[in-house]
Scaffold this motif. Sequence first.
Motif, PDB file in Angstrom:
ATOM      1  N   SER B 123       0.862  -1.190   0.000  1.00  0.00           N
ATOM      2  CA  SER B 123       0.000   0.000   0.000  1.00  0.00           C
ATOM      3  C   SER B 123       0.902   1.245   0.000  1.00  0.00           C
ATOM      4  N   PRO B 124       0.461   2.412  -0.466  1.00  0.00           N
ATOM      5  CA  PRO B 124      -0.829   2.612  -1.143  1.00  0.00           C
ATOM      6  C   PRO B 124      -0.746   2.246  -2.620  1.00  0.00           C
ATOM      7  N   MET B 125      -1.798   1.683  -3.089  1.00  0.00           N
ATOM      8  CA  MET B 125      -1.854   1.259  -4.480  1.00  0.00           C
ATOM      9  C   MET B 125      -2.462   2.409  -5.317  1.00  0.00           C
ATOM     10  N   ALA B 146      -6.658  -0.491 -11.013  1.00  0.00           N
ATOM     11  CA  ALA B 146      -5.684  -0.529  -9.920  1.00  0.00           C
ATOM     12  C   ALA B 146      -4.344  -0.991 -10.470  1.00  0.00           C
ATOM     13  N   LEU B 147      -3.285  -0.371 -10.025  1.00  0.00           N
ATOM     14  CA  LEU B 147      -1.934  -0.737 -10.483  1.00  0.00           C
ATOM     15  C   LEU B 147      -1.149  -1.261  -9.278  1.00  0.00           C
ATOM     16  N   PRO B 148      -1.228  -2.581  -8.993  1.00  0.00           N
ATOM     17  CA  PRO B 148      -0.514  -3.113  -7.823  1.00  0.00           C
ATOM     18  C   PRO B 148       0.987  -3.131  -8.062  1.00  0.00           C
ATOM     19  N   GLU B 149       1.725  -2.705  -7.070  1.00  0.00           N
ATOM     20  CA  GLU B 149       3.186  -2.684  -7.158  1.00  0.00           C
ATOM     21  C   GLU B 149       3.761  -3.205  -5.857  1.00  0.00           C
ATOM     22  N   ASP B 150       4.984  -3.760  -5.957  1.00  0.00           N
ATOM     23  CA  ASP B 150       5.653  -4.156  -4.710  1.00  0.00           C
ATOM     24  C   ASP B 150       6.395  -2.944  -4.142  1.00  0.00           C
ATOM     25  N   SER B 151       7.123  -3.169  -3.093  1.00  0.00           N
ATOM     26  CA  SER B 151       7.744  -2.021  -2.414  1.00  0.00           C
ATOM     27  C   SER B 151       8.853  -1.387  -3.241  1.00  0.00           C
ATOM     28  N   TYR B 152       9.294  -2.092  -4.312  1.00  0.00           N
ATOM     29  CA  TYR B 152      10.335  -1.526  -5.183  1.00  0.00           C
ATOM     30  C   TYR B 152       9.733  -0.865  -6.420  1.00  0.00           C
ATOM     31  N   GLY B 153       8.431  -0.831  -6.529  1.00  0.00           N
ATOM     32  CA  GLY B 153       7.783  -0.215  -7.679  1.00  0.00           C
ATOM     33  C   GLY B 153       7.617  -1.171  -8.845  1.00  0.00           C
ATOM     34  N   ASN B 154       7.849  -2.480  -8.621  1.00  0.00           N
ATOM     35  CA  ASN B 154       7.659  -3.440  -9.710  1.00  0.00           C
ATOM     36  C   ASN B 154       6.175  -3.745  -9.876  1.00  0.00           C
ATOM     37  N   PRO B 155       5.664  -3.701 -11.098  1.00  0.00           N
ATOM     38  CA  PRO B 155       4.252  -4.052 -11.294  1.00  0.00           C
ATOM     39  C   PRO B 155       4.032  -5.549 -11.095  1.00  0.00           C
ATOM     40  N   LEU B 156       2.876  -5.901 -10.505  1.00  0.00           N
ATOM     41  CA  LEU B 156       2.556  -7.320 -10.311  1.00  0.00           C
ATOM     42  C   LEU B 156       1.797  -7.795 -11.537  1.00  0.00           C
ATOM     43  N   LEU B 157       2.543  -8.402 -12.463  1.00  0.00           N
ATOM     44  CA  LEU B 157       1.955  -8.739 -13.756  1.00  0.00           C
ATOM     45  C   LEU B 157       0.852  -9.776 -13.619  1.00  0.00           C
ATOM     46  N   ASN B 158       1.097 -10.759 -12.818  1.00  0.00           N
ATOM     47  CA  ASN B 158       0.094 -11.827 -12.687  1.00  0.00           C
ATOM     48  C   ASN B 158      -0.293 -12.004 -11.222  1.00  0.00           C
ATOM     49  N   ALA B 159      -0.627 -10.910 -10.619  1.00  0.00           N
ATOM     50  CA  ALA B 159      -1.003 -11.002  -9.204  1.00  0.00           C
ATOM     51  C   ALA B 159      -2.357 -11.683  -9.075  1.00  0.00           C
ATOM     52  N   GLN B 160      -2.619 -12.106  -7.886  1.00  0.00           N
ATOM     53  CA  GLN B 160      -3.926 -12.722  -7.634  1.00  0.00           C
ATOM     54  C   GLN B 160      -5.009 -11.664  -7.780  1.00  0.00           C
ATOM     55  N   SER B 161      -6.219 -12.087  -8.071  1.00  0.00           N
ATOM     56  CA  SER B 161      -7.321 -11.137  -8.231  1.00  0.00           C
ATOM     57  C   SER B 161      -7.547 -10.368  -6.939  1.00  0.00           C
ATOM     58  N   GLY B 183      -0.436  -6.754 -15.039  1.00  0.00           N
ATOM     59  CA  GLY B 183      -0.077  -5.711 -14.084  1.00  0.00           C
ATOM     60  C   GLY B 183      -1.176  -4.695 -13.821  1.00  0.00           C
ATOM     61  N   VAL B 184      -2.344  -4.886 -14.432  1.00  0.00           N
ATOM     62  CA  VAL B 184      -3.431  -3.925 -14.260  1.00  0.00           C
ATOM     63  C   VAL B 184      -4.681  -4.651 -13.768  1.00  0.00           C
ATOM     64  N   GLY B 185      -5.206  -4.183 -12.653  1.00  0.00           N
ATOM     65  CA  GLY B 185      -6.481  -4.714 -12.186  1.00  0.00           C
ATOM     66  C   GLY B 185      -7.577  -3.772 -12.609  1.00  0.00           C
ATOM     67  N   GLU B 206      -2.651  -7.840   0.557  1.00  0.00           N
ATOM     68  CA  GLU B 206      -2.725  -6.965   1.723  1.00  0.00           C
ATOM     69  C   GLU B 206      -2.697  -5.489   1.322  1.00  0.00           C
ATOM     70  N   ALA B 207      -2.511  -5.250   0.042  1.00  0.00           N
ATOM     71  CA  ALA B 207      -2.371  -3.848  -0.395  1.00  0.00           C
ATOM     72  C   ALA B 207      -3.733  -3.236  -0.680  1.00  0.00           C
ATOM     73  N   VAL B 208      -3.847  -1.994  -0.308  1.00  0.00           N
ATOM     74  CA  VAL B 208      -5.076  -1.248  -0.608  1.00  0.00           C
ATOM     75  C   VAL B 208      -4.696   0.114  -1.181  1.00  0.00           C
ATOM     76  N   GLY B 209      -5.656   0.713  -1.871  1.00  0.00           N
ATOM     77  CA  GLY B 209      -5.416   2.055  -2.393  1.00  0.00           C
ATOM     78  C   GLY B 209      -6.184   3.071  -1.593  1.00  0.00           C
TER      79      GLY B 209
END
Lengths: 1075, 414
Positions: B123-125, B146-161, B183-185, B206-209
């Motif tokens: 977070s924040p997303m 939503a654009l989920p990213e990890d703490s390094y700014g990497n996009p989560l290409l195939n993150a869970q829904s 990488g785009v929800g 666990e991430a929220v926007g």
Amino acid sequence: MKRRLNPYVLLALALALAYHGVLVYSTFRRTYDAYVHIFFGDHYARTWFDHWDYRWYTGFPLTSYPPGSQQSIGLLSKWVGLEGGFVLVQLFAVLMVTIGIYRFSKIWVSEEAAGYAALLTVFSSSITETIHVFGQLPTTFSLGFLLNALAFAHRWFKKGDPTMLLAAWALNAATTAGHHVTTLFGAVFFLGPVVVLDLVDKFRTPLPDEPPQHPGKVTRGNLRPLLMRRLRRIVPVGLRTGLYMAGLGFILVMVVLPYWLWSKDDPISQVPIPHSSRDSFLENTAAGLVFWLIPYGLPLVLLPYVVYKGLATRAWPMMLSFLLLFLLGTGGTTPIPKLLLRGSFDILTLDRFTFWATILMLPLLGEFVVSMRHGRLAKYIDEQFGRPTRYTVSFLLVVGYLIVSVFTANLTYFRRFQPAAIEVQPIVNFIEKDEHWRWRYMTLGFGDQVAWLSAQTTATSVDGNYHSARRLPELTTTPVERLEGAKFRGIPGIGSLQQFLAVPEKYNLKFIFSNDQFYDPLLYFSGWHRVQRLENGIMVWEREGIPPLPEVLPRKEIPLWQRFMWGIVPMGAIGLALIVLNLVFWSDYVQRLLRFLGIESLWRKLRQKAEGNFIQRLWNWLDGYMKRWSALPTNDDSPVTHWQVWLDWAARIPRPQPVSPSAKTVRSGLLAVLAIGVGVMVLNRYLAQASDPIKVIEAYYDDLDFRRFGEAYQRLDPENKPDYDQYLLELSINGGLLASYAKLDAVTAEILTIEPERIEAQVNTIWITAVEEYATSRLQTLVKRNGRWYIEPDSVDVRRAPDVFIRRQEVEWLAQGRRRISTGPTDYADILDRPLIQVISSRLVQVGDRYHVVGELINQSADPADVTVTGYLFDEQGNILSWYNAVRGTVHKVFPYERVPFRIDFEGVAGSVLSDAATAGEFAADAFSPLDLDSPIASFQVIAQGVVTARDLFRDVAIQDVNISLGIDGQQHIIGNLINNGTVEATIPQVLVTFYDETGQVMWVDDEFVDVAIRPQLMQPFDVQVTPPDSIEVLLTNKGDRPLMEAGERTPLLPDIGYNSMQLNVRYFVGAVGS
Amino acid sequence: MMRWCLLLIAISLGGCNRGNVPATPIVSLTGELPLEVPRIVRAGEDLNIRVGPFDEADGVVIELMMLGGLSTQLYQATVTDDYASFELGETATRWSGHWTLIAHSGEAEGRASLRIEPAEPVSPMTVLVGPRSVPLDGESRAMVVALPEDSYGNPLLNAQSGRLQITYPDGQVKEAILPVRNGVGRAWVPGGSVSGRINLGVGIAEAVGAETVLEAVAGLPNAIEVLAEPAESLADGSTLIELRTQPMRDAFGNLLVDGSLVTFRVEIPGEEPRNLPAYTLDGVARVPLQAPGRAAIAEVRASVYTITSEPIEVYFINSVIAEGFTLRAIVLPEESAILLVTSPIQDQRGQLVRDGTLVDFTLRDSRGRLQQLQGVTTGGRATVEIRMLTLQVGDYTASAVIGDAAASTTFSVR
């Protein structure tokens, strides 16, 4: 013997420093060119060795102009700033010119006269004008070096001293570094006469070893020896001239070699820019004043003396050069310059010839001063008119000379050539704020101050102030020097500007800084809106939806060696010239250095060796040969024949004898009466104009146009005019396109009825606005009071608004932009929405030779939209043939659920057609450049995109009393009234009429501006001429469109109109918002 | 000459200084360098790479180049105990994606692939919605991204829904799944039926926007009703009456959004229809209508987009009393003119007509020739000037007309 310095020269230098030094610091900001050179200086101060500047014209090469004076500014700016640098370099140039005139004059006239010439230089109106009105630094900078070089060249020709040759070359190199054209033309008009003089001098001067005898008559027997004798005299000068010219040519090429390579490799073919110096000065008297009368100034009355003195003395080569320059400087007044210059006539600015002519006059004017003080003129006037008259005339001439100079120096005060000084810092702050430098900007109404703004920022502009470097075809194909002053260049000017404003995304042009409300209508009706008025009074205009500049901008590279050469050689040449000029101070040290390095002895040995070499032997042989052939035949006893008969004739002219004191008094009195008589005649002519009713009308409109309301009020009938405050009040409420955004172009009056004390006249006026040219016609009554004609004041509009106090509910919008104060990039969440815009219908039609796409669109979103409608034309292969945006044929700010028409008027590149260029200077704001298509149009597409907007959302003007009638022009007209239901004045209303066919498809969109503003709750009539439907050829209709037939706003039309129905829309510009 | 020679020698010596020359390797490796690399690591994890084994190559320097889409990294290690070991930390593995590892020493080179996967979303997303306002017409909808990213700014290409929570203005809450692809929800958000703010909450793992707001605005009005106040007025060409709509609501009963354009269409016999633009405020659009100059019954409609109201009638009655004024001709010999002046003109209420009211004058000579003139009222009177020069000897009849009222007079020119 130690040389005595001429006191007049020292005085001249001191006066030059005091006079120009004081003036230039206050005048240079109002000159034409000063800021351009400062801008160049700023470039060199920032990046000395970079040949490219991105800031103007989307990038241009600096190698297109000799850099000497500008690099000097850049160098000095490190210590004294850019403006200080300019002032110092200009002062240096003035001092150099003063010394140069003195040295140059000594070639032609006496030492005393040369001193006076230097003094006259200081207050010369041409020099003053060049410095304080034109701000032409390179001209004065290079001229100073050239004049000094000529003195050294003259000594080289005469004596053959090699150090003089080297000095002349060094100074020529500095001249070229400052301005190559001065070297080029200087070789013809300045150096040429010096060469001729030296050749003639040598030709006429016997050599020491020449046989002394001279025949009285040329015979066949002595012809060859006589010719050979003279040939022998001039051969050394000829050889020296040849050597000097070869070196000069080499210098001219090498010092600014990158310039020549640029002009060869990157030739930009441009349409010549009209210059008033090519006009006929009898027709364009203003040009005659600036480019002819002022440069010559008072010495014009001494022209007969100058010409006589020039032709009657050894200065005749210079006088021939002067006469040629004098002729060329007359511009289009006579056909001779065009005949002589041919194609170059349209490229050169001919005032330069006049300037050089005035420089060539100075030595002879110095001679005039000598003659007036204690020469033949003094003697003649003393004998014929008396000494007091001579003193009076001398006094008047000196005072007149000074007055003309001071007047010229302050000409920009009396007659403004530039807008008032603009404080550029707020603009620079705006550009730096929020990364606004990522887009290009443009200025309007800044004059040459655009260069000063550019020097303060690294932001880029599509415009510029250096026309030779224009690169965009929209500019190079037109005679437009600057877009920002487009209104002064007729259709090519305004046409170019319109294109930049219509398709700004093509140039990443997002911001316009406007200092001239003349352009407001054009900006507004092209879809631009006002952002804010800066604290310096400049209005910032913005266009939505413009992409920022790419990170890397294109540039044209040149080899590294050229860049180094450009940065080193010109300044090196100037440095060398300065050393040469000051050699008197350095020579001892230089000699010691040369001695230390052994060069002096080496040079001596080389010379000794050269004396015996082949060339020397060859010369000795040739000289001996010529000497032998110079010997006259021993039996030549031809009698002396006196053949210069005109000398005898001149001797027979009776010389005036000294007259008695009473005769002197009478003559002086007559002279005074003559002067007074001329003055009275001029005054009478002026007064006669006031009794001509036509002149009164013309003067009245002229006063109104130039806002001289006091003078205009004085021309009104004193018995019927309102008081002055009421008059001003009535004028002030008449806003609108003509009253506030137009310039009077022409006024003519025709008398309709004449009564003894009353005249009724029809006054026809032509007004220029940024969007249209307006011709108006009205009746004006004049009455005669006490022998003078006065204008009957206009009747007052007595209509009253229905309500005294108005309450209106309004919706207000605000686009926040960044919701958090930050200097970083805009947050994603703060970027505005793009509303949903639907194109309801669209059609490609042709009217005459012009293509249009017409149609309708609707804003389907809940937010107001700033809409850009773009039409694309494709060929069979799907290639884009052309694209353009809707400009005045649509409403750019669209309310939610609002349906608006659009008409895209496709245009080619402005000015690309030759006929356009030919109309330069003639204004026709609504003219267009035809489209030049490579292949037939196969399809078209319309793309409408929008951004949520909160600006310029006004819909309080309604249409009523609409009627369709046949006008006196035989065309159908839609006439009616516009009523303003809002609370602010509708300054410039525009009526858009959309015509439909029976299927509900748009057939055509007409538009018309209303030239008078509409105050709240009041009405103004409108009149739209209907485009005949048979002139419209429908080419293509988009299949996917869904016209809304059931919409209830359309008005059915009678079948004879040719259209099925119509709809009227009004949009308007509100002048007061944001001010 | 000697001095010159010395100078040249000094310059030459200065120019011949070659500077530091790198040392040559002790042993030159050839062939392919073997690399031991894990196939996948997560962003931010330590990465251990070994190059080797080598025989008798201790001391040889191996260079390792990591080529990725966003950066290139270069490392160096010396062979010790037959291996060159690279122990890389968080800095080397912070960018997710496919990396190519190239080890080389002299002529020898070895290659391997590595995939760095993004870490857990944090977070924040970044959550975006567009358009930010959606009309409640049953069709329009907005999209939340939503654009989920990890703490390094990497996009989560195939993150869970992820999950999407929509809170409507009426308090109704809807949950939906937010699928993540490339990488785009993203998910569509329907407008619902009540206008106001729709709050959107997005979560992936666990991430929220930050909470995102969408505005639901009314759709097109269901019906439009027009009113005129007053419904009857004097036809004096000046008076303004107000036309307005009743509050306009869409099919769900929501008030039309402020600023929606409404066009009033007024049809008056004898002139082309008037289109009066107005915009809504609190669902109501208002516009003034100026009375025509002559008595008439006007028909008024209002429309929004394709929705049009039923017409209403507005009555405009005569404003001036018929025969209620007189006309007089005044001769001005000094001015060589004749003035035609009306008496004060009164309206139906007995008041002077407004200044600026147009009065049509007609001048007819004994031969029946007409001259049309127009004057405006000031203080109830209208005046026109006729130049004597334009008149011939004879009798003249002058008349003035305003609305349905008229007056006339006669005069002679001798």
